[in-house]
Design a protein around this motif. Structure first.
Motif, mmCIF file in Angstrom:
data_model
loop_
_atom_site.group_PDB
_atom_site.id
_atom_site.type_symbol
_atom_site.label_atom_id
_atom_site.label_comp_id
_atom_site.label_asym_id
_atom_site.label_seq_id
_atom_site.Cartn_x
_atom_site.Cartn_y
_atom_site.Cartn_z
ATOM 1 N N ALA A 1 0.842 -1.197 0.000
ATOM 2 C CA ALA A 1 0.000 0.000 0.000
ATOM 3 C C ALA A 1 0.878 1.248 0.000
ATOM 4 O O ALA A 1 1.577 1.522 0.980
ATOM 5 N N ASP A 2 0.836 1.984 -1.107
ATOM 6 C CA ASP A 2 1.583 3.237 -1.239
ATOM 7 C C ASP A 2 0.923 4.031 -2.353
ATOM 8 O O ASP A 2 0.491 3.461 -3.350
ATOM 9 N N ASP A 3 0.838 5.347 -2.203
ATOM 10 C CA ASP A 3 0.149 6.138 -3.210
ATOM 11 C C ASP A 3 1.039 6.549 -4.388
ATOM 12 O O ASP A 3 0.600 7.266 -5.280
ATOM 13 N N HIS A 4 2.289 6.062 -4.417
ATOM 14 C CA HIS A 4 3.189 6.344 -5.534
ATOM 15 C C HIS A 4 3.481 5.056 -6.307
ATOM 16 O O HIS A 4 4.008 4.087 -5.745
ATOM 17 N N GLU A 5 3.146 5.065 -7.588
ATOM 18 C CA GLU A 5 3.295 3.863 -8.408
ATOM 19 C C GLU A 5 4.740 3.383 -8.477
ATOM 20 O O GLU A 5 5.008 2.185 -8.428
ATOM 21 N N VAL A 6 5.687 4.308 -8.564
ATOM 22 C CA VAL A 6 7.082 3.911 -8.675
ATOM 23 C C VAL A 6 7.554 3.198 -7.413
ATOM 24 O O VAL A 6 8.343 2.242 -7.475
ATOM 25 N N VAL A 7 7.042 3.625 -6.250
ATOM 26 C CA VAL A 7 7.396 2.952 -4.994
ATOM 27 C C VAL A 7 6.789 1.550 -4.957
ATOM 28 O O VAL A 7 7.455 0.572 -4.589
ATOM 29 N N ARG A 8 5.520 1.446 -5.348
ATOM 30 C CA ARG A 8 4.874 0.127 -5.371
ATOM 31 C C ARG A 8 5.609 -0.837 -6.292
ATOM 32 O O ARG A 8 5.802 -2.005 -5.963
ATOM 33 N N SER A 9 6.041 -0.339 -7.445
ATOM 34 C CA SER A 9 6.759 -1.192 -8.399
ATOM 35 C C SER A 9 8.069 -1.690 -7.808
ATOM 36 O O SER A 9 8.430 -2.867 -7.967
ATOM 37 N N GLY A 10 8.782 -0.802 -7.126
ATOM 38 C CA GLY A 10 10.036 -1.194 -6.499
ATOM 39 C C GLY A 10 9.842 -2.228 -5.404
ATOM 40 O O GLY A 10 10.598 -3.204 -5.303
ATOM 41 N N LEU A 11 8.810 -2.015 -4.581
ATOM 42 C CA LEU A 11 8.522 -2.969 -3.507
ATOM 43 C C LEU A 11 8.091 -4.317 -4.088
ATOM 44 O O LEU A 11 8.489 -5.374 -3.592
ATOM 45 N N ARG A 12 7.277 -4.273 -5.127
ATOM 46 C CA ARG A 12 6.827 -5.514 -5.766
ATOM 47 C C ARG A 12 8.025 -6.321 -6.285
ATOM 48 O O ARG A 12 8.074 -7.545 -6.126
ATOM 49 N N ALA A 13 8.976 -5.637 -6.909
ATOM 50 C CA ALA A 13 10.153 -6.327 -7.445
ATOM 51 C C ALA A 13 10.937 -7.032 -6.347
ATOM 52 O O ALA A 13 11.406 -8.170 -6.528
ATOM 53 N N ILE A 14 11.068 -6.370 -5.200
ATOM 54 C CA ILE A 14 11.792 -6.983 -4.085
ATOM 55 C C ILE A 14 11.028 -8.190 -3.550
ATOM 56 O O ILE A 14 11.603 -9.266 -3.319
ATOM 57 N N VAL A 15 9.731 -8.040 -3.360
ATOM 58 C CA VAL A 15 8.918 -9.146 -2.827
ATOM 59 C C VAL A 15 8.926 -10.331 -3.776
ATOM 60 O O VAL A 15 9.111 -11.487 -3.353
ATOM 61 N N GLU A 16 8.740 -10.080 -5.061
ATOM 62 C CA GLU A 16 8.628 -11.178 -6.024
ATOM 63 C C GLU A 16 9.965 -11.855 -6.307
ATOM 64 O O GLU A 16 9.992 -12.913 -6.943
ATOM 65 N N ALA A 17 11.066 -11.267 -5.810
ATOM 66 C CA ALA A 17 12.364 -11.924 -5.936
ATOM 67 C C ALA A 17 12.474 -13.130 -5.006
ATOM 68 O O ALA A 17 13.353 -13.975 -5.180
ATOM 69 N N HIS A 18 11.570 -13.202 -4.016
ATOM 70 C CA HIS A 18 11.541 -14.335 -3.089
ATOM 71 C C HIS A 18 10.597 -15.401 -3.649
ATOM 72 O O HIS A 18 9.436 -15.128 -3.931
ATOM 73 N N SER A 19 11.100 -16.611 -3.801
ATOM 74 C CA SER A 19 10.338 -17.662 -4.484
ATOM 75 C C SER A 19 9.091 -18.099 -3.730
ATOM 76 O O SER A 19 8.180 -18.677 -4.328
ATOM 77 N N SER A 20 9.009 -17.801 -2.431
ATOM 78 C CA SER A 20 7.872 -18.261 -1.630
ATOM 79 C C SER A 20 6.873 -17.164 -1.318
ATOM 80 O O SER A 20 5.966 -17.378 -0.517
ATOM 81 N N TRP A 21 7.038 -15.988 -1.934
ATOM 82 C CA TRP A 21 6.138 -14.880 -1.660
ATOM 83 C C TRP A 21 5.433 -14.428 -2.936
ATOM 84 O O TRP A 21 6.000 -14.481 -4.027
ATOM 85 N N ILE A 22 4.199 -13.984 -2.794
ATOM 86 C CA ILE A 22 3.481 -13.374 -3.904
ATOM 87 C C ILE A 22 2.836 -12.071 -3.421
ATOM 88 O O ILE A 22 2.524 -11.934 -2.238
ATOM 89 N N VAL A 23 2.645 -11.146 -4.331
ATOM 90 C CA VAL A 23 1.949 -9.894 -4.025
ATOM 91 C C VAL A 23 0.457 -10.135 -4.227
ATOM 92 O O VAL A 23 0.008 -10.430 -5.334
#
Length: 211
Positions: free
Chosen positions: A7-29
């Motif tokens: 949850a963040d109101d800036h798309e660029v921040v959400r994209s960056g966080l998503r990339a970090i989370v999805e780098a972990h094989s056991s996590w999904i957004v």
């Protein structure tokens, strides 16, 4: 798979966080929200294990999101991200039940460790935050609480500064209009303010809303 909501109101921040989370094989957004109210709705819908929530969001800030989720017994851990180094904010986060707190500037380095800790049932605060909190407790513990707005009062002040009426605030926070008026009056009394304009300036100064 562990489910992470962002949850963040800036798309660029959400994209960056998503990339970090999805780098972990056991996590999904499980979803992305652009304001606090949407974050609560998506949490109820997707039932994430961890919510990564920006503190400064429209409608409902990160602390109010945490409080709402606890009242609804969602069971997810909340990780607050913030740009602002504030002892008061850290103290209020802990009082709101937040068990993870991270500066946005540290997210790339510490986000995965923070999520792992919360998934394991452990709190996560970067060392600089813990040192600041301990220093604040040692030097300012006497009468400190009397000087702070509660996180609920801060939420009311934020919504006032965003232009909401008492009635719309009551609908957003699920409170009676009378309770909203009480929080508003209490905040103004603590801040020694007598007008809405002063509350708006306070909210901007404290980064509760964007200028």
């Amino acid at each position: 798979m562990k489910r992470i909501l962002i949850a963040d109101d800036h798309e660029v921040v959400r994209s960056g966080l998503r990339a970090i989370v999805e780098a972990h094989s056991s996590w999904i957004v499980s979803g992305e929200a652009t304001n606090g109210e949407q974050a609560v709705a998506l949490a109820l819908e997707t039932r994430p294990d961890v919510l990564i929530v920006d503190y400064s969001m429209p409608v409902m800030n990160g602390l109010e999101v945490s409080r709402r989720l606890k009242s609804l017994d969602v069971g997810a851990e909340v990780l607050i991200l913030t740009m602002h180094e504030s002892e008061e904010l850290l103290t209020e986060a802990i009082l709101a039940g937040v068990r993870g707190f991270l500066f946005k500037s540290d997210a790339r380095k510490h986000l995965m460790s923070a999520i792992e800790a919360l998934l394991d049932g452990r709190p996560y605060f970067t060392s600089v935050l813990l040192e600041r909190l301990l220093h604040d407790y040692r030097t300012n513990k006497q009468n400190r609480s009397d000087m702070l707005l509660t996180s609920r009062e801060q939420s009311v002040v934020q919504l006032i500064a965003e232009g909401h009426t008492n009635r719309s605030i009551s609908e957003i926070l699920k409170l009676s209009v009378k309770t909203v008026e009480t929080h508003r009056a209490s905040a103004m009394r603590k801040l020694r303010m007598s007008s809405t304009a002063e509350l708006v300036r306070y909210a901007i100064r404290k980064k509760l809303v964007a200028p």
